[in-house]
Write an enzyme that holds these catalytic residues in place. Structure first.
Site, PDB file in Angstrom:
ATOM      1  N   LYS A 247       0.786  -1.200  -0.079  1.00 31.36           N
ATOM      2  CA  LYS A 247      -0.073  -0.034   0.054  1.00 31.36           C
ATOM      3  C   LYS A 247       0.731   1.311   0.063  1.00 31.36           C
ATOM      4  CE  LYS A 247      -4.422  -1.337   1.884  1.00 31.36           C
ATOM      5  NZ  LYS A 247      -4.327  -2.587   2.598  1.00 31.36           N
ATOM      6  N   ARG A 248       1.958   1.460   0.754  1.00 34.10           N
ATOM      7  CA  ARG A 248       2.977   2.240   0.797  1.00 34.10           C
ATOM      8  C   ARG A 248       3.538   2.891  -0.636  1.00 34.10           C
ATOM      9  NH1 ARG A 248       7.078   3.530   2.818  1.00 34.10           N
ATOM     10  NH2 ARG A 248       8.463   1.988   1.944  1.00 34.10           N
TER      11      ARG A 248
END
Length: 478
Positions: A247-248
């Site tokens: 997600k980062r």
RNA sequence: GGCGGCAUCGUCUAGCCUGGCCUAGGACACAGCCCUCUCAAGGCUGCGACACGGGUUCAAAUCCCGUUGCCGCUACCA
């Protein structure tokens, strides 16, 4: 006679569908389609504590959304116990597998000890030569056991990987690994090889994190007396930081891409190109063109970084090729959420027209509401920058007044006729086109950007256009 | 640590097997220009790479050896 090509995608339902896994599924699908073979879905849910059926459902829904329809399955490993039991019985009878009574705790303790002595950890082969009487005694004591494979002590195990080439491993480096866990369930390598064999998989296409598992699976095939499939190990996909995609670094699960408004076709196109290419470096593929052109020989060996910018570009390309009506249907969920659309069943013609005007400006579906909103709302939101730059200028008052009068008298409010009117006005007054067009655009839409002026006016209509110019004249023009 | 994999523009890659056509090609991004009523779209141009060191050869991105870096596996997870 050539044998049917059979591939499989074998996710474990312990989380949502990861985009790297999606690419693996896509390659398996494409390869099978290209060769008119079968693409099989197998759910590897042997880890009972981590597997959840909601994940299986999400995985299947995701695959369907992407258009990766499987021809056989889904098969659940948790329901295929007989396959593994039969295989382990055979192996046990032939002395190729044996029972190990060491508990996980003991194993861990011995492993730590070995490590502290500077020796490689791993199974020490303690139960390998247990006699059948000892074995029976231990079992009567009620001790749990796992099945282990009897691994060769020397020799080379090699295979010719379609992507990586020849890979050889010294058999001595492979321990007697577990085939069946003490809970009776098959361990990964065993379930995988037994199933691939049972399902007559001809090509195993998977991530290259499985390369080290391959010799083990080959050993299982050998013990089973079966011919192994061909292997093709795909390089991994990394995020911008060089680590595993998360997600980062953008997005990781298929659902996130779906929610962001990427089209299935665009995602397929992008994912296909992430690790594979044609020799002429084709970027955009027509529907069905991928399955014709895809080839494992075009898959590269090195890992790739997921480039979100390129995905956006491809998605924009696909959006531009979509008809306004279809686009409206696709964007309906976002339009609904933004309050622009009332019901997904009933899409007003006006929204479709607005889409037609702004179509080439979207990279994702989620951008649609913000980009067409200004065309559809009744009250104009005047952008302060636009006002100061285009309305608060000398001469604007005369121009807008003239134009307002001209428009008021115009019966034919088509873009063509409007253009004639504006062009002749500009010529008559000896003005630059921009000098006239810009203030009108801002007066009517409040924005500096948007569709061509005449399309814009046509879309807004005569009455509203005249009214808005009047409003702008009163409120903003000095 | 052991075993295995990988190494071309910032990114995705072509070329590598079958050395010379490579002053390394394409695409995304970026910059500029063109088109143009704006924003886009589109077109053109530019920026920009063979990880490093040895060898083999008339000639190496391409073949060989070594170094470095990154990744994976080394579980009764998959």
């Amino acid at each position: 006679m050539s044998t049917e090509i059979r591939t499989r995608f074998a996710p474990s339902p312990t989380g949502f569908l990861h985009i790297g896994g999606v690419r693996t599924a896509l390659y398996n699908y494409l390869f099978a389609e290209k060769h008119k073979g079968k693409f099989i879905l197998r759910i590897e849910d042997t880890d009972r504590s981590r597997s959840e059926s909601r994940y299986s459902r999400a995985i299947m829904e995701g695959l369907r959304w992407l258009g990766l329809d499987w021809s056989e399955g889904p098969f659940y490993q948790s329901e295929r116990g007989q396959i593994y039991e039969k295989a382990i019985r055979k192996l046990s009878e032939e002395g190729k597998a044996y029972r190990c009574f060491c508990s996980p705790k003991e194993l861990a303790a011995r492993g730590r000890e070995a490590e502290s002595r500077g020796e490689p950890p791993g199974y020490d082969g303690r139960c390998r030569e247990l006699s059948s009487s000892e074995s029976g005694r231990l079992e009567k004591e009620g001790r749990g056991y796992a099945w282990r494979i009897r691994t060769p002590e020397s020799g080379a195990i090699s295979f010719d990987d379609i992507i990586k080439g020849n890979i050889t491993v010294d058999a001595a480096t492979i321990q007697d690994f577990v085939l069946v866990k003490s809970d009776g369930g098959p361990a990964y390598n065993f379930a995988c090889a037994a199933d691939d064999s049972d399902m007559r998989i001809t090509h195993v296409i998977r991530g290259d994190d499985h390369i080290s598992n391959t010799p083990k699976q080959l050993l299982i095939y050998r013990a089973l007396g079966e011919n192994p499939p061909r292997y093709a190990h795909l390089p991994q996909v990394h995020g911008t930081d060089g680590k595993r995609l998360s997600k980062r670094t953008g997005a990781a699960s298929l659902d996130e891409f779906r929610e962001e408004g990427y089209l299935p076709g665009a995602l397929r196109n992008f994912l296909a190109l992430l690790g594979w290419s044609t020799s002429d470096a084709q970027q955009i593929f027509a529907p069905d063109e991928l399955k014709e052109k895809f080839d494992l020989s075009g898959v590269g060996r090195s890992p790739g970084v997921f480039d979100m910018e390129k995905l956006r570009w491809i998605n924009g390309k696909y959006i531009r090729e979509t008809s306004p009506a279809e686009l409206a249907r696709l964007a309906a969920p976002w339009l609904l959420r933004a309050g622009i659309l009332k019901s997904p069943e009933d899409i007003p013609e006006r929204i479709i027209e607005a889409l037609a005007l702004e179509k080439e400006k979207f990279s994702t579906l989620s951008e649609v509401p913000e980009k067409i909103g200004f065309l559809l709302r009744d009250d104009v939101a005047y952008d302060p920058k636009a006002v100061s730059k285009r309305l608060e200028k000398d001469g604007v008052i005369d121009i807008l007044t003239d134009i307002q009068n001209l428009l008021r008298e115009t019966e034919d409010f088509s873009r063509e006729n409007l253009e004639d009117i504006f062009r002749s006005y500009v010529e008559k007054k000896q003005l630059g086109a921009g000098k006239v067009f810009h203030p009108v655009r801002v007066a009517v839409s409040g924005q500096m950007k948007g569709p061509g002026l005449f399309e814009l006016l046509e879309f807004i209509g005569r009455d509203k256009s005249v009214e808005r110019i009047g409003y702008a004249l009163k409120e903003y023009v000095k």
